[in-house]
Design a protein around this motif. Structure first.
Motif, short mmCIF file in Angstrom:
data_model
loop_
_atom_site.label_atom_id
_atom_site.label_comp_id
_atom_site.label_asym_id
_atom_site.label_seq_id
_atom_site.Cartn_x
_atom_site.Cartn_y
_atom_site.Cartn_z
N VAL A 31 2.96 6.96 -8.88
CA VAL A 31 2.30 7.93 -10.14
C VAL A 31 0.93 8.11 -9.87
N LYS A 32 0.18 7.13 -9.57
CA LYS A 32 -1.40 7.21 -9.41
C LYS A 32 -1.60 8.02 -8.11
N GLN A 33 -0.87 8.03 -7.15
CA GLN A 33 -0.92 8.76 -5.72
C GLN A 33 -0.54 10.24 -5.95
N GLY A 34 0.12 10.54 -7.26
CA GLY A 34 0.47 11.92 -7.39
C GLY A 34 1.79 12.35 -6.96
N GLU A 44 6.31 1.72 -8.63
CA GLU A 44 6.50 2.77 -9.33
C GLU A 44 5.20 3.53 -9.93
N ASP A 45 4.13 2.35 -10.57
CA ASP A 45 3.03 3.02 -11.13
C ASP A 45 1.92 3.50 -9.75
N ALA A 46 2.24 2.96 -8.85
CA ALA A 46 1.16 2.99 -7.61
C ALA A 46 1.69 4.61 -7.13
N SER A 70 0.95 -1.30 0.10
CA SER A 70 0.02 -0.03 0.03
C SER A 70 0.70 1.30 0.02
#
Length: 483
Positions: free
Chosen positions: A417-420, A413-415, A367
């Motif tokens: 980016v999604k979290q800003g 890494e993708d997570a 998470s």
């Protein structure tokens, strides 16, 4: 004088895993024979084992800290490190293991029963195990993991066949001393017994144990007196024996009121820590009433007067004197019969293996949450990311690049980016914080540079071999700074 300790707090530490080895095979005419670094050894476990020769937790009272052996580091020529030595701690039969929150972890009953209290850390992989198509000769190895550290509460519940229950100074210790070879402390004041005494009694072909529990008073089930500290020692007793003082001079007390008061406390006490449901509550155990001190004439008359009423409740009654030893022989045979009947109804279970049912966890999950202490920062939580952080040597750029690849494949890494997450923001994993650089192409095939380096990471502080050689020649006067 020896002390009886039945509750301790134990601080245990499992062994640390050994580090992996980064080595390259060297042989004549084979300058680069491939990686051959061995794996680190696993750290030792901390194990609790029931030992019939241990009867108290006294050793843990004086030595509350215990640590298992560490695993050793791997070596070249594919030599793995040795595993750390397990630390085996002997505990008495009937030991309950709880965590710091009071949750029951194990109920150790039966000789040889084992409980793995703290697993050792896993050893790090050597570079021979890390070789792949992209990294044919890795210049790094993984570090060993730390062993589990935890705080446990050990609580002892005596495993006895007969438990003697009674008010202070009722003669329980005296009875144990004449029934067995035990020599408990005996005096003419209340609460002489501050710790349970165990005695072994032989009656014909039957041998059983008797536990003398410190005196109980009204309110013991709520913590008054020594009630809660020692009521638990009755939980595994097959038979409960009321020892009644028929010669007491205390006004307002008589054998019937004493029995009623103790029965109320036994019924109110709930053995919440007992994991053996077959034993049931204390109120359901077989009873026997022992009217003591009948060597006093007034006590003998009182015992004869109350015996019919007690027998009407369905309980066997025996009038005895621990001083003159009157009535001890029939009492011993009666106790032996009750114990045999209970053993036949409740066969003794064979030493059992402890079954651990851990909470299901998905190690691949993680998470990403906002860091409450760092504006714009993030915290990554998960079993794998936190483990990988422990295994990484951050002074090795290639090891850091390998960590970045693992996190990218996991989806961190993708997570982010999604979290800003913004470039340069603080990202914390485990106990390590670093600045996140999304421009680094993690998770893709890379062009390998020197061993221990990674072309995607700016090497600002590291001095290369050519620079070190030049500086050495300058110091010797063989070259100038311009050259």
């Amino acid at each position: 004088m020896s002390r009886f300790v039945d509750r301790v707090t134990l601080h245990i530490s499992a062994g640390k895993g050994g580090n992996g080895c980064s080595s390259v095979h060297r042989e004549k005419f084979k300058p680069l024979g491939g990686p051959d670094g061995g794996n680190g050894g696993r750290g030792g476990d901390v194990v609790l084992v029931v030992d019939p020769n241990v009867h108290t937790l006294l050793d843990f009272h004086f030595h509350p800290h215990a640590k298992a052996g560490n695993g050793t580091q791997g070596a070249g020529s594919n030599r793995d490190g040795s595993n750390g030595e397990d630390l085996v701690l002997p505990v008495p039969d009937g030991t309950m293991v709880l965590d710091e929150n009071g949750r029951i972890l194990a109920d150790l009953v039966g000789e040889g029963t084992r409980f793995e209290a703290a697993p050792g850390g896993r050893g790090g992989l050597g570079n021979a195990s890390l070789a792949s198509r992209a990294r044919k000769a890795p210049g790094f190895a993984l570090l060993g993991e730390d062993g589990v550290e935890r705080e446990l509460v050990l609580e002892l519940k005596s495993v006895a066949d007969v438990g003697l229950v009674g008010f202070p100074s009722a003669g329980k210790s005296s009875l144990v001393s004449v029934l067995s070879a035990a020599k408990p402390k005996i005096a003419d004041y209340p609460f002489t017994t501050l710790a349970p005494n165990l005695g072994v009694v032989s009656s014909g072909e039957t041998t059983f144990t008797v536990a003398d529990v410190p005196g109980l008073i009204p309110g013991a089930s709520e913590g008054k007196g020594l009630g809660l500290d020692f009521l638990r020692h009755l939980e595994r007793c097959a038979v409960l024996a009321h020892v009644v003082d028929c010669a007491t001079l205390d006004p307002g007390r008589d054998p019937l009121s004493d029995i009623d008061a103790l029965e109320a406390e036994l019924a109110a006490y709930k053995p919440a820590l007992s994991s053996d449901a077959s034993l049931g509550d204390l109120a359901e155990r077989p009873r026997i009433v022992i009217l003591n001190k009948v060597d006093v004439p007034e006590a003998a008359e009182l015992a004869e007067m109350v015996t019919p009423e007690i027998e009407s409740r369905g309980w066997p009654v025996f009038s005895i004197s621990a001083v003159s030893r009157e009535g001890l022989r029939p009492l011993t045979f009666a106790l032996a019969k009750l114990v045999v009947d209970y053993r036949e109804a409740h066969p003794k279970a064979a030493p059992r293996r402890q079954v651990i049912r851990p909470v299901a966890a998905n190690e691949s999950g993680f998470s990403v949450i906002a860091d409450p202490e760092t504006p714009g920062g993030f915290i990554v939580r998960g079993t794998r990311p936190e483990r990988w952080i422990q295994q990484t040597a951050f002074d090795n750029d290639e090891a850091v690049g390998y960590l970045a690849d693992r996190l990218a494949r996991l989806g961190v890494e993708d997570a982010l980016v999604k979290q800003g997450a913004q470039p340069g923001c603080s990202v914390t994993i485990g106990n390590v914080s670093f600045e996140w650089e999304p421009q680094t192409p993690a998770g893709v095939d890379i062009t390998m540079t020197g061993r221990g380096t990674d072309g995607r990471i700016d090497q600002v502080e590291r001095i290369g071999a050519d620079e070190r050689k030049h500086a050495r020649r300058v110091r010797r006067g063989l070259e100038t700074e311009e050259q």
